[in-house]
Design a protein around this motif. Structure first.
Motif, short mmCIF file in Angstrom:
data_model
loop_
_atom_site.label_atom_id
_atom_site.label_comp_id
_atom_site.label_asym_id
_atom_site.label_seq_id
_atom_site.Cartn_x
_atom_site.Cartn_y
_atom_site.Cartn_z
N ARG A 98 -12.88 7.04 -1.44
CA ARG A 98 -13.01 6.32 -0.17
C ARG A 98 -14.21 5.38 -0.27
O ARG A 98 -15.35 5.84 -0.24
CB ARG A 98 -13.20 7.31 0.98
CG ARG A 98 -11.93 8.14 1.23
CD ARG A 98 -12.12 9.16 2.33
NE ARG A 98 -10.92 9.95 2.54
CZ ARG A 98 -10.89 11.13 3.14
NH1 ARG A 98 -12.01 11.68 3.60
NH2 ARG A 98 -9.75 11.77 3.28
N ILE A 139 -10.96 14.32 -3.38
CA ILE A 139 -11.32 13.06 -2.71
C ILE A 139 -12.84 12.96 -2.60
O ILE A 139 -13.51 13.95 -2.32
CB ILE A 139 -10.69 12.98 -1.30
CG1 ILE A 139 -9.17 12.87 -1.41
CG2 ILE A 139 -11.24 11.80 -0.52
CD1 ILE A 139 -8.47 12.43 -0.17
N SER A 172 -9.07 4.67 -1.83
CA SER A 172 -8.82 4.82 -0.41
C SER A 172 -9.96 4.08 0.31
O SER A 172 -10.61 3.24 -0.31
CB SER A 172 -8.74 6.30 -0.02
OG SER A 172 -8.41 6.40 1.36
N SER A 173 -10.18 4.42 1.54
CA SER A 173 -11.15 3.62 2.31
C SER A 173 -11.86 4.45 3.37
O SER A 173 -11.28 5.41 3.91
CB SER A 173 -10.36 2.48 2.98
OG SER A 173 -11.07 1.97 4.06
N VAL A 225 -10.21 5.43 6.86
CA VAL A 225 -9.35 6.57 7.21
C VAL A 225 -10.03 7.52 8.21
O VAL A 225 -9.36 8.29 8.89
CB VAL A 225 -8.89 7.41 5.96
CG1 VAL A 225 -8.09 6.57 4.99
CG2 VAL A 225 -10.06 8.09 5.27
N ASN A 235 0.81 -1.22 0.00
CA ASN A 235 0.00 0.00 0.00
C ASN A 235 0.84 1.27 0.00
O ASN A 235 0.39 2.30 -0.50
CB ASN A 235 -0.96 0.00 1.20
CG ASN A 235 -1.89 -1.21 1.17
OD1 ASN A 235 -1.80 -2.04 0.27
ND2 ASN A 235 -2.77 -1.33 2.14
N LYS A 285 -3.75 3.53 4.00
CA LYS A 285 -4.66 4.19 3.05
C LYS A 285 -4.57 5.71 3.18
O LYS A 285 -4.58 6.44 2.21
CB LYS A 285 -6.10 3.71 3.27
CG LYS A 285 -6.33 2.31 2.77
CD LYS A 285 -6.16 2.29 1.26
CE LYS A 285 -6.41 0.99 0.62
NZ LYS A 285 -6.15 0.98 -0.81
N LYS A 286 -4.46 6.16 4.42
CA LYS A 286 -4.29 7.60 4.66
C LYS A 286 -2.96 8.06 4.07
O LYS A 286 -2.86 9.13 3.44
CB LYS A 286 -4.36 7.88 6.17
CG LYS A 286 -4.06 9.31 6.56
CD LYS A 286 -5.11 10.28 6.06
CE LYS A 286 -4.66 11.73 6.21
NZ LYS A 286 -5.61 12.67 5.64
N GLY A 329 -9.01 10.58 -5.30
CA GLY A 329 -9.10 9.49 -4.33
C GLY A 329 -10.55 9.09 -4.08
O GLY A 329 -11.44 9.96 -4.03
N THR A 332 2.19 1.97 -3.97
CA THR A 332 1.55 3.21 -4.43
C THR A 332 2.61 4.22 -4.88
O THR A 332 2.43 4.93 -5.89
CB THR A 332 0.65 3.80 -3.32
OG1 THR A 332 -0.38 2.85 -3.06
CG2 THR A 332 0.02 5.13 -3.73
N ASP A 391 -1.45 6.84 1.54
CA ASP A 391 -1.62 6.92 0.09
C ASP A 391 -2.20 8.28 -0.30
O ASP A 391 -1.77 8.90 -1.28
CB ASP A 391 -2.59 5.83 -0.41
CG ASP A 391 -1.96 4.46 -0.40
OD1 ASP A 391 -0.72 4.37 -0.28
OD2 ASP A 391 -2.70 3.46 -0.53
N GLU A 392 -3.19 8.71 0.45
CA GLU A 392 -3.83 10.00 0.12
C GLU A 392 -2.80 11.12 0.16
O GLU A 392 -2.77 12.00 -0.70
CB GLU A 392 -4.97 10.29 1.10
CG GLU A 392 -6.14 9.32 0.99
CD GLU A 392 -7.33 9.71 1.87
OE1 GLU A 392 -7.20 10.67 2.67
OE2 GLU A 392 -8.38 9.05 1.76
#
Ligand SMILES: NC(=O)c1ccc[n+]([C@@H]2O[C@H](COP(=O)([O-])OP(=O)(O)OC[C@H]3O[C@@H](n4cnc5c(N)ncnc54)[C@H](O)[C@@H]3O)[C@@H](O)[C@H]2O)c1
Length: 326
Positions: free
Chosen positions: A179, A247, A127-128, A131, A104, A157-158, A177, A108, A160-161
């Protein structure tokens, strides 16, 4: 013909997104290492379906392998990247943290390098909802603070953002992004609760009901999610400026309590589950509830699938799948 590079194309969401784009006339270059986090034959089954489309090519390779990525990008002229490959799952991040850091974060970073080196101007990535951590507000708006994740999965995941944001600003890439909120459906993920519950109910094994059932999830049916991804994609590719970074939440905006979710599965299967009530697990948040105002501002997104209907479709597929396996 425009070409979309999709990482994680053998995965649950990657498969559906790739299929939808192929149906819209795009060429798709799929990339996935087919790892054994769950049944590889399910991943192969998805790739076999995609390979029926003439405009699909597949690379079985790792996003941590920069040479593998370069090979794909040198062979095809890529217009857009949709990065969905990841080590998913909250639970597994407690036992195998290095997989999350590698895939991740390092993975990324490689995707970002690929965009920079090959001047690919558009990157959408997964993302998810995780976060948000234990947010103070009930409805999760994209502008809420997300600096207190409660699992390593969420932390990656955070990260990645943040990484994508930096590359967008430094190198003029447009980044978007998404989520995602608890996605389910046919050809889904065997590690997720709806699949595990079905397995256990059918085998008469007890299911564990965490946090004594006092958990809510914003379950999102796969077709609705794909509508959201495609809606955002058509909005995004029209962005003319460079270095944009946005996002969005993609969820149903309709949280369901765990006990209601279990009752619905029981109804669909036609059998009651044996339940063991348990404490909340490390890494779990109590509630996810997507605020979908932002996505609705830029595309015509609304969820059509009620949880019962979605679980019925999953279960019909699951029965056939298990029959073939037997
Ligand atoms: N399904 C959900 O409910 C959900 C919710 C929030 C976010 N997400 C995110 O959406 C994305 C897709 O999730 P999914 O549910 O389809 O999961 P999935 O596990 O089915 O798909 C991920 C795919 O990525 C591939 N992959 C993993 N590591 C790789 C690597 N190092 N190199 C190349 N390929 C690799 C896997 O083989 C798999 O096919 C992920 O980024 C996930 O974190 C999913």
């Amino acid at each position: 013909m425009e070409t979309v590079f999709i990482t994680g194309s053998a995965g649950f969401i990657g498969f559906y997104v790739a299929k939808a784009l192929l149906e819209q006339g795009y060429a798709v270059v799929g990339y996935d290492n087919l790892n054994d986090y769950y049944d590889i034959s399910l991943k192969r089954m998805r790739i076999n379906i995609l390979e029926r489309y003439g405009r699909f090519v597949f690379y079985e390779a790792d996003i941590c392998d920069m040479d593998g990525l370069e090979k794909a990008a040198n062979a095809y002229s890529i217009d857009y990247v949709i990065h969905l490959a990841a080590q998913a799952g909250v639970r597994y991040s407690l036992t195998c943290p290095e997989k999350y850091i590698e895939t991740n974060i390092v993975g990324t970073f490689h995707i970002l390098e690929l965009c920079r080196r090959h001047q690919i101007g558009y990157l959408m990535y997964a993302s998810s909802s995780s976060v948000y951590g234990e947010a103070e507000e009930e409805k999760l708006r994209v502008d809420l603070k997300t600096d207190a994740p409660v699992s390593l999965y969420a932390a990656t995941k955070k990260s990645d953002e943040v990484l994508v944001h930096t590359y967008c600003k430094n190198f003029g890439i447009n980044g978007l992004g998404m989520r995602f909120f608890t996605v389910y459906g046919p050809l889904g993920r065997p590690d997720m609760a709806y699949w595990k519950f079905a397995d256990k109910i059918l085998c008469d094994e007890p299911i564990e009901v965490f946090n004594y059932g006092k958990q809510y999830r914003d379950f999102t049916y796969i077709d609705d999610l794909v509508d959201g991804v495609l809606g955002l994609f058509s909005y995004f590719k029209k962005l003319k400026k460079k270095g944009a970074y946005e996002i969005y939440n993609i969820g149903s905006g309709n949280p369901v309590e765990l006990m209601t979710f279990i009752e619905t599965i029981e109804e669909v299967i036609g059998k009651e589950a044996r339940k063991v009530m348990c404490e909340k697990r490390i890494g779990d948040v109590e509630k996810t509830y997507a605020d979908i105002t932002e996505i609705q501002r830029v595309c015509a997104f609304y969820t059509k699938t009620h949880i019962k209907e979605g679980l019925e479709r999953f279960y019909n597929w699951y029965r056939e799948y298990n029959r073939k396996d037997a």
